[in-house]
Design an enzyme around this catalytic site. Structure first.
Site, PDB file in Angstrom:
ATOM      1  N   LYS A  18       1.659   1.840   9.797  1.00  0.00           N
ATOM      2  CA  LYS A  18       1.050   0.522   9.992  1.00  0.00           C
ATOM      3  C   LYS A  18      -0.148   0.626  10.949  1.00  0.00           C
ATOM      4  O   LYS A  18      -0.110   1.391  11.923  1.00  0.00           O
ATOM      5  CB  LYS A  18       2.107  -0.442  10.570  1.00  0.00           C
ATOM      6  CG  LYS A  18       1.634  -1.873  10.772  1.00  0.00           C
ATOM      7  CD  LYS A  18       1.410  -2.618   9.481  1.00  0.00           C
ATOM      8  CE  LYS A  18       0.876  -4.027   9.724  1.00  0.00           C
ATOM      9  NZ  LYS A  18       0.456  -4.691   8.481  1.00  0.00           N
TER      10      LYS A  18
ATOM     11  N   CYS B 232      -9.099  -6.097   8.276  1.00  0.00           N
ATOM     12  CA  CYS B 232      -7.971  -7.032   8.231  1.00  0.00           C
ATOM     13  C   CYS B 232      -8.478  -8.471   8.327  1.00  0.00           C
ATOM     14  O   CYS B 232      -9.187  -8.824   9.273  1.00  0.00           O
ATOM     15  CB  CYS B 232      -6.975  -6.768   9.355  1.00  0.00           C
ATOM     16  SG  CYS B 232      -5.600  -7.940   9.279  1.00  0.00           S
TER      17      CYS B 232
HETATM   18  C1  SIN Z   1      -1.830  -7.638   8.093  1.00  0.00           C
HETATM   19  O1  SIN Z   1      -1.119  -7.034   8.923  1.00  0.00           O
HETATM   20  O2  SIN Z   1      -2.199  -8.800   8.315  1.00  0.00           O
HETATM   21  C2  SIN Z   1      -2.225  -6.969   6.821  1.00  0.00           C
HETATM   22  C3  SIN Z   1      -2.859  -5.656   6.994  1.00  0.00           C
HETATM   23  C4  SIN Z   1      -4.331  -5.652   6.821  1.00  0.00           C
HETATM   24  O3  SIN Z   1      -4.894  -6.613   6.261  1.00  0.00           O
HETATM   25  O4  SIN Z   1      -5.008  -4.697   7.222  1.00  0.00           O
END
Ligand code: SIN
Length: 314
Positions: free
Chosen positions: A42, A132
């Site tokens: 992540k 993001c």
């Molecule tokens: C998120 O965590 O909001 C999604 C991941 C991303 O858009 O990079």
């Protein structure tokens, strides 16, 4: 089925996106045990981040809308996890990093994170997430070409691991051209991921007369089948600008082997599963890999070189 990103070899081209179910060590171990060809972690930041308020993820008929908000345990945890994951699963481990601030004062923050992954981790590659759409008050950096350029200058040459960038979708050639010019200035950028979700979309439930997710007034990142043609076009457009200097990873809308095949024809060297992994669980990697393998065998393709970039122009 072997493919390569930077100097790193992957046993096949299908692995997870930095999105669903890759935040905790437990989740990452599930990916490690699965047939995903790599473990993508992540996106992480200098400090831990909480989830955006619920509901923040909904499946819809042709994909999903999400606004997770980059929840993560903080970068040091993922540096630590990389040692465990690499030792145990012996496949590529990829870090994803983010930076929240665009003033000079914060530049050091980003360097700290990338440096830690370069020097102290066992990750093979580092993906810099410039796209993001789900952090309140923060724009998608890769729509600002000057800031993207500044960030890449800061994070390249911190050590010898190859870096890549996760890009948002672009909808006009002037934008893919501008980003390509930025990328050409930074030779340590060895891959790009096309695309992150299509940001700031709105889905309304007519029954409740409300948006279906809560954060950002319901505005979230759209993924899945809806966005596959946009992702394919971005892969192809960047290939035409950058040729073989940068490898491309395709993302969104990969439901089966046909989707993998299409992304590879467009010149992706690998693909990431987001919505399909969230919906189907880790079995999705084995299923799609098997389907794709069978197809290549049927077509007598001896290696992915016979597929990657072989789209025939009309
Ligand atoms: C998120 O965590 O909001 C999604 C991941 C991303 O858009 O990079």
């Amino acid at each position: 089925m072997e493919t390569q990103i930077g100097n790193i070899k992957f046993s096949h081209p299908i692995f997870n996106a930095s999105g669903p179910a890759c935040t905790t060590l437990e989740e990452l171990e599930i990916i490690g045990k699965s047939e995903s060809s790599a473990i993508m972690m992540k996106t992480c930041s200098l400090e831990p981040r909480e989830w955006n308020p619920e509901p923040r993820y909904k499946e819809v008929p042709l994909g999903s809308i999400n606004s997770m908000g980059l929840p993560n345990l903080w970068y040091k945890k993922y540096v630590e996890f990389s040692h465990i994951l690499k030792e145990k699963y012996k496949k590529p481990v990829i870090a994803s990093v983010v930076w929240f601030c665009s003033t000079q004062a914060c530049n050091n923050d980003f360097e700290i994170i990338v440096k830690a992954f370069q020097e102290d981790s066992l990750v093979d590659l580092i993906e810099v997430n410039l796209s993001c759409p789900n952090v309140v008050g923060k724009p998608q950096i890769a729509y600002d070409f000057e800031t993207s350029d500044t960030i890449l200058s800061l994070v390249e040459n911190l050590w010898n691991k190859d870096i890549g960038i996760k890009l948002p979708p672009y909808f006009d050639p002037s934008h893919t051209n501008a980003m390509s010019e930025v990328i050409k200035k930074h030779p340590q950028v060895k891959f790009i991921t096309c695309i992150n979700s299509v940001g700031n979309t709105l889905i309304i439930d007519p029954e409740t007369e409300q948006p279906i997710i809560k954060p950002k007034w319901g505005f979230g990142g759209l993924g899945g089948e809806y966005v596959k043609p946009i992702a394919l076009a971005n892969v192809r457009a960047f290939y035409k600008n950058l040729w073989e200097s940068v490898k491309i990873i395709g993302a969104w809308g990969i439901l089966n082997w046909i989707d993998v095949y299409e992304f590879l024809l467009a010149w992706a060297s690998a693909v990431q599963l987001g919505t399909t992994f969230a919906k189907e669980g880790p079995e999705a990697f084995a299923r799609i890999k098997k389907e794709f393998e069978n197809y290549l065998e049927k077509k007598w393709k001896k290696s992915l070189d016979e597929v990657i970039g072989k789209l025939k122009e009309l």
